[in-house]
Design an enzyme around this catalytic site. Sequence first.
Site, PDB file in Angstrom:
ATOM      1  N   ASN A  17      53.991  77.683  80.409  1.00  0.00           N
ATOM      2  CA  ASN A  17      53.657  76.428  79.748  1.00  0.00           C
ATOM      3  C   ASN A  17      53.255  76.785  78.317  1.00  0.00           C
ATOM      4  OD1 ASN A  17      52.720  73.975  78.900  1.00  0.00           O
ATOM      5  ND2 ASN A  17      51.304  73.666  80.599  1.00  0.00           N
ATOM      6  N   GLU A  47      51.309  71.595  89.509  1.00  0.00           N
ATOM      7  CA  GLU A  47      52.526  71.504  88.689  1.00  0.00           C
ATOM      8  C   GLU A  47      53.232  72.854  88.593  1.00  0.00           C
ATOM      9  OE1 GLU A  47      49.908  69.273  85.916  1.00  0.00           O
ATOM     10  OE2 GLU A  47      51.765  68.359  85.256  1.00  0.00           O
ATOM     11  N   ARG A  65      57.859  74.740  81.549  1.00  0.00           N
ATOM     12  CA  ARG A  65      57.509  73.329  81.450  1.00  0.00           C
ATOM     13  C   ARG A  65      57.997  72.828  80.083  1.00  0.00           C
ATOM     14  NH1 ARG A  65      51.940  70.492  79.876  1.00  0.00           N
ATOM     15  NH2 ARG A  65      52.656  68.381  80.263  1.00  0.00           N
TER      16      ARG A  65
END
Length: 412
Positions: free
Chosen positions: A7, A383, A90
Amino acid sequence: MNILVINAGSSSLKYQLIDMTTESILAKGLCERIGINGSNIEQKAGGKLYKKTLPLKNHVEAFGALVDALTDAEYGAVPDLSSIGAAGHRVVHGAEAFTGSVLIDDTVMQALRDNIPLAPLHNPANIMGIEACRAVMPDVPMVAVFDTAFHQTMPRRAYLYGLPYEYYEQYKIRRYGFHGTSHRYVTARAAQLLGRPIEQLKLISCHMGNGSSFAAVEGGRSIDTTMGLTPLEGLIMGTRSGDIDPTVIEMLMTSTGMSLADVMSVLNKRSGLLGLSAGLSSDWRDVKIGAQTGNDAALRAAEVFAYRAKKYIGGYIAAMNGCDAILFTAGIGENDSFARALILKGMEYLGITLDPERNQTREEALISADESRVKVFVVPTNEELAIARDTLALTGTIYTRYHSPAIERSLV
Ligand code: AMP
């Protein structure tokens, strides 16, 4: 197979290495202050903490530091890079180009660059993260998982703004929604908890963290969500205003002399819980303690937060003509019984009744009363695991091809 989940932010790089045979975390780390003085990396693996302050001029250097940390003989999680089967990134904005996760290639990279005008704060950082990963691990297959993709099933009645249609046609100005990976994960888990196929369910997923969004999910498809063109729309958040009348922007500019950029910064960084509590805090824990101990500024922030949330839940029940379950997730949703109770208070007419004792949980649990027609659950989101599962699904065969001993023997 081990999957690295990335991320990337503009000055940070969060990562997890997940062993997909057990879905367990092998290592978890964060590079911070990339390109700024005092950059550092911190990683936890096997109960050991690896911490270093070192110059990280850019994301490629941060990726190098991440690989060093992961493969460190004493503090690392794997012996070398060949133990990383794939990487999942992500990506915040996939616009209309991406309705699901994809294997990254040059065409995908170009589409990501094309989306920059829609997410100028987030997508450039995500792209830097992918490019750095490609530079440091050129042979590792990579997947992009989009925050927006899950909401691409929204019908046009939900995603269009009441603006001249040409602005949608020319500039793609519409509602996209975010947190899609979380809403998808949580609703899939809720279907398991309910023991029913997701295709038969009407669910409302309430992701409440520093950024918050709700989604109405019918038959496993998002049909509406609270965030819009950007994550500024919708609920009251830590520092974001959520829905406002756009005329507020004009009034603030004319009455205070602020520039458009200043006003947008107020809406993104000084509003929400922080603004409503007159600067007390953007953190729900502080607002809650204030509200419970007689601080009226904190109480007012909590009331506006909960009232907006309640209206969206009511609206989504109307939109779906029913609701099987409401799901609370993320920092506030998972941890805070006070917020959940405040939001769902006085919704018995719609068939929603919390059980005060069950509501005291901070773990996955049913928290509605037995008589509640609509079930209410706490469902912790994950996530990173959702990204890793998508990455495995899209790269598993490639990995097997490259790492199959039989094929490797035949290649020799
Ligand atoms: P997230 O963005 O998901 O990390 O969530 C951040 C928000 O969750 C902040 O507003 C925190 O105050 C809130 N939060 C985190 N832990 C707790 C807790 N134990 N009780 C209440 N709120 C919490």
